[in-house]
Write a protein that holds these residues in place. Structure first.
Motif, short mmCIF file in Angstrom:
data_model
loop_
_atom_site.label_atom_id
_atom_site.label_comp_id
_atom_site.label_asym_id
_atom_site.label_seq_id
_atom_site.Cartn_x
_atom_site.Cartn_y
_atom_site.Cartn_z
N ALA A 170 0.75 -1.31 -0.07
CA ALA A 170 -0.22 -0.09 -0.19
C ALA A 170 0.83 1.31 0.19
N LEU A 171 0.60 2.25 -0.79
CA LEU A 171 1.30 3.66 -0.99
C LEU A 171 0.26 4.44 -0.68
N VAL A 172 0.72 5.39 0.48
CA VAL A 172 -0.30 6.29 0.90
C VAL A 172 0.57 7.90 0.71
N PHE A 173 -0.11 8.87 0.22
CA PHE A 173 0.62 10.23 0.07
C PHE A 173 -0.32 11.23 -0.22
N SER A 174 0.07 12.29 0.18
CA SER A 174 -1.03 13.52 -0.16
C SER A 174 -1.01 14.14 -1.23
N GLU A 175 -1.93 14.82 -1.64
CA GLU A 175 -2.11 15.37 -3.00
C GLU A 175 -0.97 16.68 -3.21
N ASP A 176 -0.57 16.95 -1.88
CA ASP A 176 0.59 18.00 -1.90
C ASP A 176 1.73 17.76 -2.14
N ASP A 177 1.85 16.33 -1.83
CA ASP A 177 3.47 15.88 -1.95
C ASP A 177 3.85 15.69 -3.53
#
Length: 285
Positions: A170-177
């Motif tokens: 699973a990969l989790v990141f913010s739209e701002d990253d």
């Protein structure tokens, strides 16, 4: 006598953020690790920093097993916000990088291993060492930015993403990253499962089959710091337990909603509290 292998292992350097009157403790291991503790998991933290800061980190992670790598300096950030809320960030000092050799024996087979780089300090070779039975969660923020010679932090393309995402569950990141949708698509298309968090707009859960928006839970925001790290830790824990991507995202959204209602980690909730919030009302965007 060796200690039991933790339920949740988080790899990454903590940081100190400059603040009026001193420094505040931050970073994925600080917020994600503490969230996992509050949610009932046993926790192992692999991190690096100046020995003078060790007591502070230990106090913030009660009960966690801490694998500490001594470094001449701890990681320190300076954040400056403009009137429109945009952040300019300087990385004032970096701590020692983390390599596979630093991982305690047995931790490679932890049920969950969370790779949470802040400034590229986590070696991509960790994915080669982790057991095939472990759930590998990745928050790639540190691989998506770099420090210029003057200390200014700027975005960059993620080198080595294919190796990490070939193994990651699973990969989790913010739209701002990520600075562009095109770049984000590169990582999403390489991952088995991606969650893109979008603050009060909720989170997009993306698999090969579909994209589903999971709404945020209503919350009176006091301090959003660390919300993404808490979301990620809660998501990985619930994904391992329930095997349901959407239930895991709802659980993570509820956990993050608790966090932002109080400063620092004061808002973190227990598993029972999170589940009660999930039952009480559905999320709204």
């Amino acid at each position: 006598m060796s200690k039991a292998v933790p339920d949740y292992v988080c790899v990454g350097n903590f940081c100190l953020d400059e603040a009026p009157g001193g420094f505040t403790l931050g970073g994925t291991v600080s917020y994600g690790g503490r969230a996992a503790i509050e949610l009932g998991a046993t926790v192992g933290i692999l991190t690096s920093g100046n020995p003078e800061d060790r007591g502070r980190v230990e106090a913030s992670l009660p009960g966690a097993q801490l694998r500490w790598i001594d470094s001449p300096q701890s990681m320190v950030f300076r954040n400056v916000y403009s009137n429109d809320g945009r952040r300019t960030q300087h990385l004032l000092s970096e701590a020692s990088p983390l390599s596979v050799e630093h991982l305690p024996v047995g931790w490679e087979s932890a049920p969950i291993v969370h790779l949470g780089s802040l400034a590229g300090e986590v070696s991509v070779d960790f994915v080669d060492a982790i057991s095939a039975e472990s759930l590998v969660g990745v928050t790639p923020q540190g691989w998506l930015r770099r420090r210029r010679a003057d200390g200014l932090v700027e975005s960059r393309a993620w080198e080595g993403y294919s190796k990490v995402l070939d193994r990651a569950d699973a990969l989790v990141f913010s739209e701002d990253d990520v600075p562009s949708e095109r770049e984000a698509s590169r990582y999403i298309n390489s991952a088995k499962l991606t969650v893109v968090t979008r603050a009060s707009k909720g989170a997009d859960v993306i698999t090969d089959e579909r994209v589903v928006r999971v709404p945020a839970f209503p919350a009176r925001e006091v301090d959003p710091t660390g919300a993404g790290d808490v979301f990620a830790a809660a998501f990985f824990l619930e994904l391992r337990r329930s095997k349901s991507t959407l239930e895991a995202a709802r659980f993570a959204a509820a956990a993050a909603a608790f966090l932002i209602e109080k400063p620092g980690v004061d808002g973190l909730a227990s598993e029972d509290e999170v589940r009660k919030r999930m039952s009480a009302r559905t999320g709204t965007g």
